[in-house]
Scaffold this active site. Structure first.
Site, mmCIF file in Angstrom:
data_model
loop_
_atom_site.group_PDB
_atom_site.id
_atom_site.type_symbol
_atom_site.label_atom_id
_atom_site.label_comp_id
_atom_site.label_asym_id
_atom_site.label_seq_id
_atom_site.Cartn_x
_atom_site.Cartn_y
_atom_site.Cartn_z
ATOM 1 N N SER A 234 34.281 -67.270 20.703
ATOM 2 C CA SER A 234 35.711 -67.297 20.478
ATOM 3 C C SER A 234 36.155 -66.664 19.160
ATOM 4 O O SER A 234 37.322 -66.335 19.015
ATOM 5 C CB SER A 234 36.202 -68.742 20.535
ATOM 6 O OG SER A 234 35.643 -69.493 19.480
ATOM 7 N N SER B 174 30.088 -69.271 19.169
ATOM 8 C CA SER B 174 31.365 -68.609 18.907
ATOM 9 C C SER B 174 31.404 -67.731 17.659
ATOM 10 O O SER B 174 32.337 -66.957 17.488
ATOM 11 C CB SER B 174 32.491 -69.642 18.831
ATOM 12 O OG SER B 174 32.917 -69.960 20.131
ATOM 13 N N LYS C 120 39.672 -67.381 10.765
ATOM 14 C CA LYS C 120 39.933 -67.693 12.179
ATOM 15 C C LYS C 120 41.084 -68.688 12.271
ATOM 16 O O LYS C 120 41.158 -69.642 11.469
ATOM 17 C CB LYS C 120 38.660 -68.287 12.795
ATOM 18 C CG LYS C 120 38.701 -68.485 14.308
ATOM 19 C CD LYS C 120 37.361 -69.041 14.811
ATOM 20 C CE LYS C 120 37.315 -69.220 16.318
ATOM 21 N NZ LYS C 120 36.042 -69.785 16.786
#
Ligand SMILES: [Zn+2]
Lengths: 473, 483
Positions: free
Chosen positions: A147, A171, A72
């Site tokens: 996210s 997330s 990420k």
């Protein structure tokens, strides 16, 4: 992953072949999914070659040496941008690797690239990325969640075997559920936050995402461990994969909090999760209803704390030392213009909310109140874990929604209703797929355990995963 | 000013002299090239995290104990949020409602009077970077450069109760505070380098206890500036009151050039720092045993030392004052006296020639210094020779015994020889001899000086004195005569 490791060990496949396979896959499919913000074509292959060299010399760094990973883009990596999907950090290269990156490099994992997210991890759909929207591989017109939507979509689309995400209020778990993959939010303090760009320091945790519970457990064992650079890191953070235990859940006390099955829960999701609970019961688990009376306040409490901490954590992006500066006549004007131009609307919204709840005249009513409720929620879970070993809930109230469907930020925030509790209490939480809705979209089931009991989550998750596979849809 | 009650409180920032910064491993060294002592943590790069330096805590505890504070076994760090280019994270990690230490007390002399002032609190925090503006201030400068070497240096913030009643008292307090912190070894406390900084607040009450607004004064870079700014401000406030006006709550700055305080901002617009607990640092929980361990290593503090010197050695207030204010001199004094030498004799030399030469630079070991004093007190060399030897000891590090032997420095106590020298001196100044004989006794010193000069300072002064008095007495009728 054990299969891949076996093939690498016996030389049936090389790391270069493996990495090339994923790079080809990215080239073919990522234009549709758009999971990646940056692909390290050269670097990943170079790392793969180095891994093959080590294999040839009989000195692999770990059984997983040569198996690539996606990361990420709010986790710092040397030699690749770390943008947090924000315009403000468009050209930002971190001079240091995050602790988790050091750890996966020490295990020999080549990094394929950086995956998309909501800007600074603020969001639940990856629509708030300043660069592009990521699409759900199960239905490209739908969001992958967020996210960590890029990491979830990349795993689901087979663009990488596993990935790292970060979880502040859901997330990792919410996008994992939307994309039909497995994800773990570890116990707070088990994975170092050194090199994770902070959203809300008291809630953030990096975690593994993969296709199976076993893969996620392996990746967790690689990244967990004490780190002196993170003052909230726990001394006994290390994790060793559990040996495969008995094939039953006999003796496991499973708590079902009714508060998580009430209004707002999509009936198809409820049915799927209840079916999974029945299957666990059939494996010997003792199912009992429990109550987490303060869970109704979890999302408000979470939002108050996350915005408060975020408003402070993101204040450093002022254009003075790094990031995209907008020139102006004086320093204050430069701050204002840089931040106005650099941040997207959701980030600004949260900074304003966070600033408001910390303001002297509102501090007591919002921030302090949220801290008090947080300890009540933590207490609820402590009480629950005195009576049961694992708590089971749906991961999300619904399956993946359409891109553009949630225009109201409050609606968006509600997707974290079931996940934020674990962050507030600092406990570990695992999500795994438990079925599909009538549109063919994945449904996730969430397992919660007490601090440091990831082993229980993995054992329960593995057996549930197996029986779900056996009984089929 | 009579009839008005002045109340002054101070807020002091002290840079703690640890080797590394408070939340990272960067070195702390004054005057290093700009931005050469920085890392991701003290630059506030994305993904960096603070780790508390144990030494900074230890230094702050030492400071707090030296100021008689109660140490809180549980304290918390908070974030103080505000924007400024030299504040890398846009918040300062500091302590707010749960500080490291509270309820201290400092005793000090104002003239001959022993005063005491309450220390409300002492807490730990981090230093910001240093902005260097191309113009006068950040607004209106073409550019501003920032040096982050200073960012993250540990600071102790010390706040007093607003109970001091005069500018002179505030100065005496601050001087004593600096001395105590230097004794405790926690800071070099150099106001000129900014390692000791002081802000003051002052109120002037027409009647004792009457509520009035507080004025804060910043930019006080020396003891003199503190005293003068407070004196100026007290007078200004009295003038305002006597005109029937009200003093506004505001922050003022001391303008060194104009020698006056100038308004910076009115208090109403004070910023809201949005304090909240620092989530990246767990609360600071201290072990009582560690605090006692630190307490046991605290040296004797200035006031105790002063009392001991007066009692044990019978030194004058002047000598004690000089010694206590210069710990290095006190150390030499004690080491030299410890070997059974006369304290007053040693104190004279330490506070006189030794102090003077030490100020110019260098040190002389207590052992060598003691040897020198022994040679003087035994009469082996004269005091005048002693001064020369001490100079050489400071300049070239010579050993006094070897140097004296080498230079043939010995005292001339030969009566016949000195008698001859005296005769020559007196013969050379017949008019002065006459004036002496007519009652100008003070000319004796001149003759002694001449004899010392003629013997290169080697004559035993007491003997010269005696022989001269005899010779001149004889010569009240004494006439030069031809050989
Ligand atoms: Zn540093």
């Amino acid at each position: 992953m054990k299969g891949l490791a076996q093939k690498l060990r016996t030389g049936q496949v090389t790391s270069v072949q493996l990495v090339q396979h994923y790079l080809d896959k990215i080239q073919a499919d990522d234009p549709k999914v758009q999971a990646f913000l940056y692909v390290d074509w050269e670097g990943a292959l170079a790392a793969a070659r180095a891994s093959d060299e080590r294999r040839k010399l009989g000195k692999p760094l770990s059984p997983w040496d040569g198996i690539p990973i996606a990361v990420k883009d709010n986790i710092c990596t040397v030699g690749m941008p770390t943008t947090c999907a924000s315009r403000l950090l468009e050209d930002y290269y971190s001079p240091f690797d995050a602790a988790v990156i050091e750890r996966i490099k020490r295990a020999g994992l080549p990094v394929l690239g950086k995956t998309n997210l909501d800007e600074f991890a603020m969001g639940s759909s990856t629509e708030y990325s300043a660069y592009h929207i990521t699409h759900n591989p199960y239905d490209l017109s739908r969001v992958p969640g967020g996210s960590s939507g890029g990491s979830a979509a990349a795993v689901a689309a087979g663009l990488c075997p596993w990935a790292l995400g970060s979880d502040t209020g859901g997330s990792i778990r919410q996008p994992a559920a939307f994309c039909g993959v497995v994800g773990l939010k570890p116990t707070y303090g088990r994975v170092s936050r050194w090199g994770l760009v902070a959203l809300a320091s008291s809630l953030d945790q990096i975690g593994p995402m993969g296709r199976t519970v076993e893969d996620v457990e392996i990746l967790f064992s690689l990244i967990a461990g004490y780190d002196g650079r993170d003052s909230t890191s726990l001394p006994d953070a290390a994790y060793h994969c559990s040996a495969s235990g008995p094939d039953t859940l006999a003796g496991l006390r499973l708590g079902v909090p009714e508060e998580f099955f009430g209004n707002g829960l999509c009936p198809e999701v409820a049915a799927s999760v209840r079916r999974a609970i029945t299957l666990m019961e059939s494996l010997g688990a003792q199912v009992q209803p429990i109550s987490l009376p303060h869970s109704a306040y979890a999302i408000d409490t979470y939002l108050t704390l996350v915005t408060a901490e975020a408003s402070s954590n993101l204040a450093r992006y002022d254009g003075v030392r790094y990031g995209k500066r907008v020139e102006a006549d004086d320093a204050w004007d430069m701050f204002r213009k840089t931040r106005t131009k650099g941040f997207g609307p959701e980030v600004k919204r949260r900074i304003m909310l966070g600033t408001y709840v910390l303001t002297a005249s509102h501090h007591e009513a919002y921030y302090e109140q949220a801290r008090r409720v947080r300890s009540l929620i933590t207490q609820d879970l402590e009480d629950a874990f005195a009576a049961v070993d694992v708590v089971v809930t749906p991961t999300t109230p619904t399956t993946a929604f359409r891109i553009g469907e949630k225009q109201d930020p409050l609606q968006m925030y509600l997707s974290d209703s079931y996940t934020a509790t674990a962050n507030l209490a600092g406990i570990p939480a695992l999500t795994l797929p438990c079925g599909f809705d009538s549109r063919g979209l994945p449904i996730g089931i969430q397992l919660l355990a007490d601090h440091f009991r990831e082993d229980l989550l993995f054992r329960t998750g593995r057996l549930l995963e197996r029986i779900l596979g056996e009984v089929g849809e | 000013m009579t009839g008005y009650e002045i109340r002054i409180g101070l807020e002091i920032h002290v840079e703690l002299a640890t080797n590394t910064k408070i939340f990272c491993g960067c070195a702390v060294e004054f005057g290093a090239p700009p931005n050469s002592q920085c890392c991701p943590v003290c630059l506030g790069l994305p993904g960096s995290l603070p780790v508390l330096n144990r030494a900074a805590v230890e230094y702050a505890i030492r400071a707090a104990l030296a100021l008689n504070c109660t140490i809180n076994l549980y304290s918390e760090f908070v974030r103080k949020n505000y924007f400024y280019p030299d504040l890398p994270k846009a918040f300062q990690i500091t302590q707010d409602d749960k500080p490291l230490a509270v309820n201290g007390l400092l005793r000090y002399y104002l003239g001959d009077e022993l005063m005491e002032t309450q220390i409300t609190r002492l807490h730990l925090e981090e230093e910001a970077g240093k902005s260097i503006h191309s113009g006068e201030s950040i607004i209106g400068s073409e550019y501003t450069s920032v040096d982050y070497n200073r960012a993250g240096i540990p600071l102790a913030e010390i706040v007093t109760a607003p109970t001091m009643n005069s500018p002179a008292q505030a100065r005496a307090f601050l001087e004593q505070l600096r001395l105590v912190l230097q004794y405790a070894g926690v800071s070099d406390c150099k106001m000129e380098n900014g390692s000791l900084r002081c802000d003051a607040n002052i109120t002037v009450h027409p009647e004792p206890g009457m509520r009035v607004e507080k004025v804060e004064i910043k930019n006080l870079n020396s003891f003199r500036a503190l005293e003068r700014a407070l004196a100026y401000e007290a007078e200004r406030q009295v003038r305002v009151l006597e005109r029937g006006g009200t003093v506004m709550p505001e922050t003022r700055t001391w303008d060194e050039r104009a020698q006056k305080t100038v308004r910076m901002r009115v208090k109403a617009g004070a910023p809201d720092y949005r304090y909240f607990p620092e989530p990246d640092l767990p609360p600071l929980e201290l072990d009582a045993a560690w605090i006692e361990e630190i307490r046991s290593t605290l040296p004797e503090l200035p006031l105790e030392k002063e009392a001991r010197y007066q009692e044990a050695y019978g030194l004058s207030t002047y000598d004690t004052g000089v010694l206590v204010r210069a710990p290095q001199l006190a150390q030499v004094f004690e080491a030299t006296v410890a070997q059974g030498r006369d304290p007053k004799f040693v104190a004279n030399w330490v506070t006189g020639d030794y102090a003077h030469l030490a100020r110019l630079g260098g040190t002389v070991s207590a052992e060598h210094f003691g040897q020198l004093l022994d040679m003087i007190s035994s009469g082996a060399i004269s005091a005048a020779q002693g001064k020369t030897v001490l100079q050489e000891m400071f300049a070239r590090g010579v050993s006094p015994r070897e140097f004296v032997a080498e230079m043939g420095f010995t005292v001339i106590a030969d009566r016949d020889f000195l008698g001859k020298v005296i005769r020559e001196v007196l013969t050379g100044h017949p008019e002065l001899v006459e004036r002496y004989c007519n009652g100008e006794d003070r000319l004796l010193g001149f003759f002694v000086g001449q004899v010392m000069k003629a013997t290169n300072g080697r004559a035993e002064p007491r003997l010269v004195n005696k022989l001269l008095v005899e010779a001149l007495a004889e010569g009240r009728n004494w006439q030069p005569r031809a050989e």
